[in-house]
Design a protein around this motif. Structure first.
Motif, short mmCIF file in Angstrom:
data_model
loop_
_atom_site.label_atom_id
_atom_site.label_comp_id
_atom_site.label_asym_id
_atom_site.label_seq_id
_atom_site.Cartn_x
_atom_site.Cartn_y
_atom_site.Cartn_z
N MET A 38 71.65 11.89 15.85
CA MET A 38 72.18 11.94 14.49
C MET A 38 71.34 11.05 13.58
SD MET A 38 76.01 10.96 13.10
CE MET A 38 76.81 12.23 14.08
N GLU A 39 70.83 11.64 12.52
CA GLU A 39 70.02 10.85 11.58
C GLU A 39 70.91 9.87 10.82
OE1 GLU A 39 67.92 13.46 9.01
OE2 GLU A 39 66.72 14.37 10.62
N PHE A 40 70.27 8.78 10.36
CA PHE A 40 71.03 7.73 9.69
C PHE A 40 71.71 8.25 8.43
CE2 PHE A 40 71.27 4.00 6.81
CZ PHE A 40 72.16 3.25 7.57
N SER A 41 71.03 9.10 7.68
CA SER A 41 71.62 9.65 6.46
C SER A 41 72.84 10.51 6.77
CB SER A 41 70.58 10.48 5.70
OG SER A 41 70.09 11.53 6.51
N THR A 42 72.76 11.24 7.89
CA THR A 42 73.91 12.06 8.32
C THR A 42 75.08 11.17 8.72
OG1 THR A 42 72.40 13.76 9.13
CG2 THR A 42 74.66 13.85 9.92
N TRP A 43 74.74 10.09 9.44
CA TRP A 43 75.80 9.17 9.85
C TRP A 43 76.46 8.52 8.64
CZ3 TRP A 43 76.32 3.88 9.04
CH2 TRP A 43 77.43 3.31 9.67
N LEU A 44 75.68 8.16 7.62
CA LEU A 44 76.25 7.55 6.42
C LEU A 44 77.24 8.50 5.75
CD1 LEU A 44 73.33 5.66 4.61
CD2 LEU A 44 75.38 4.69 5.67
N LEU A 67 76.74 17.38 13.26
CA LEU A 67 76.06 17.38 14.55
C LEU A 67 74.69 18.03 14.46
CD1 LEU A 67 78.95 18.45 16.97
CD2 LEU A 67 78.03 16.15 16.64
N ASN A 68 73.76 17.45 15.18
CA ASN A 68 72.45 18.08 15.38
C ASN A 68 72.53 18.81 16.72
OD1 ASN A 68 69.82 18.84 15.76
ND2 ASN A 68 68.99 16.76 15.86
N LEU A 69 72.70 20.13 16.66
CA LEU A 69 72.92 20.91 17.87
C LEU A 69 71.73 20.91 18.82
CD1 LEU A 69 74.84 23.97 16.36
CD2 LEU A 69 75.75 21.87 17.37
N ILE A 118 80.36 9.33 16.68
CA ILE A 118 81.47 9.80 15.85
C ILE A 118 82.77 9.11 16.26
CG2 ILE A 118 82.96 11.81 15.48
CD1 ILE A 118 80.34 13.48 15.42
N ALA A 119 82.99 9.00 17.57
CA ALA A 119 84.21 8.34 18.07
C ALA A 119 84.25 6.88 17.65
CB ALA A 119 84.28 8.47 19.59
N ALA A 120 83.12 6.18 17.79
CA ALA A 120 83.06 4.77 17.42
C ALA A 120 83.28 4.58 15.92
CB ALA A 120 81.71 4.18 17.84
N THR A 121 82.72 5.48 15.13
CA THR A 121 82.87 5.39 13.67
C THR A 121 84.32 5.59 13.25
OG1 THR A 121 80.62 6.25 13.39
CG2 THR A 121 82.07 6.30 11.46
N THR A 147 76.44 14.46 23.52
CA THR A 147 77.27 13.39 24.06
C THR A 147 77.09 12.11 23.25
OG1 THR A 147 77.16 14.30 26.30
CG2 THR A 147 77.79 11.98 26.09
N GLN A 148 75.83 11.75 22.98
CA GLN A 148 75.56 10.54 22.20
C GLN A 148 76.12 10.67 20.78
OE1 GLN A 148 71.43 9.48 22.23
NE2 GLN A 148 71.38 9.08 24.45
N GLN A 149 76.01 11.86 20.21
CA GLN A 149 76.52 12.06 18.85
C GLN A 149 78.04 11.96 18.80
OE1 GLN A 149 74.31 15.20 16.45
NE2 GLN A 149 73.50 15.66 18.50
#
Length: 209
Positions: free
Chosen positions: A1-7, A139-141, A152-155, A146-148
């Motif tokens: 997941m890119e940082f901009s996507t995470w933001l 999500l980046n398919l 998401i869960a942690a966020t 799993t990492q993504q």
């Protein structure tokens, strides 16, 4: 997941956590009845419920619930019954000011508060359908899913911990100012009614939404 996507997802998670719902009602109800330090254990249960939902969605079971009429109805009405049950329990809660409750020591266990919070968020097909509709957009398919999902869960867990702390503390502060059993009874019944209303809203929720 890119940082901009995470933001972008991080911003969305605050909106998700702040939006009024059964979780916010549960957090405020626990703060009202048990104070902040004990009542906050409900939030741990709510977060476990969110993680359960993410696990279901990640495993593909969420899609099954969302597409199966029987599975969806079963989970939905279990959630409705649980919220109505909590509402009735809140209505019947003793109208005891916190000062008296602390001196008597008759308090609900932390484990029960955690399980209560987990039940509210875990048995909620509305949350499952929401995650199915929203999460894939971030999500980046082609990447490691799993990492993504872990990110998401942690966020979601972080934003919920902060927001529900605010809801719990707000209700606890209100409680500390109440000394009349009549006022406590009004607050208990108000939250009880909110739980029942949340159950009614969940009952009206359809897969098409």
């Amino acid at each position: 997941m890119e940082f901009s996507t995470w933001l972008a997802f991080f911003a969305a998670s605050w909106a998700i956590s702040l939006s009024p719902g059964a979780g916010a009602i549960a957090a405020m109800s626990s703060g009202l009845n048990h104070g902040f330090r004990r009542g906050y254990f409900t939030t741990f249960g709510l977060i476990l419920g969110i993680l359960t939902q993410i696990l279901l969605v990640g495993a593909g079971l969420g899609a099954l619930i969302a597409t199966s009429s029987i599975g969806f109805a079963l989970v939905k009405y279990l959630g409705v019954a649980y919220l109505v049950y909590l509402g009735v329990q809140q209505w019947r809660a003793p109208a005891t000011p916190m000062v008296a409750a602390r001196s008597e020591g008759a308090q609900i266990t932390r484990r029960h508060l955690v399980l209560r919070g987990w039940g509210i968020n875990a048995v909620n097909p509305k949350g499952t359908v929401f995650l199915l509709a929203v999460v894939p957009q971030f999500l980046n398919l082609k990447g490691d899913l799993t990492q993504q999902y872990l990110v998401i869960a942690a966020t979601l867990a972080f934003t919920d911990m902060v927001v529900m702390a605010g809801y719990t503390a707000l209700a606890a502060r209100v409680l500390s100012a109440l000394r009349s059993s009549h006022h406590i009874q009004i607050m208990n019944r108000s939250f009880g009614t909110l739980f029942i209303v949340a159950g009614a809203l969940l009952a009206s929720f359809k897969r098409s939404a």
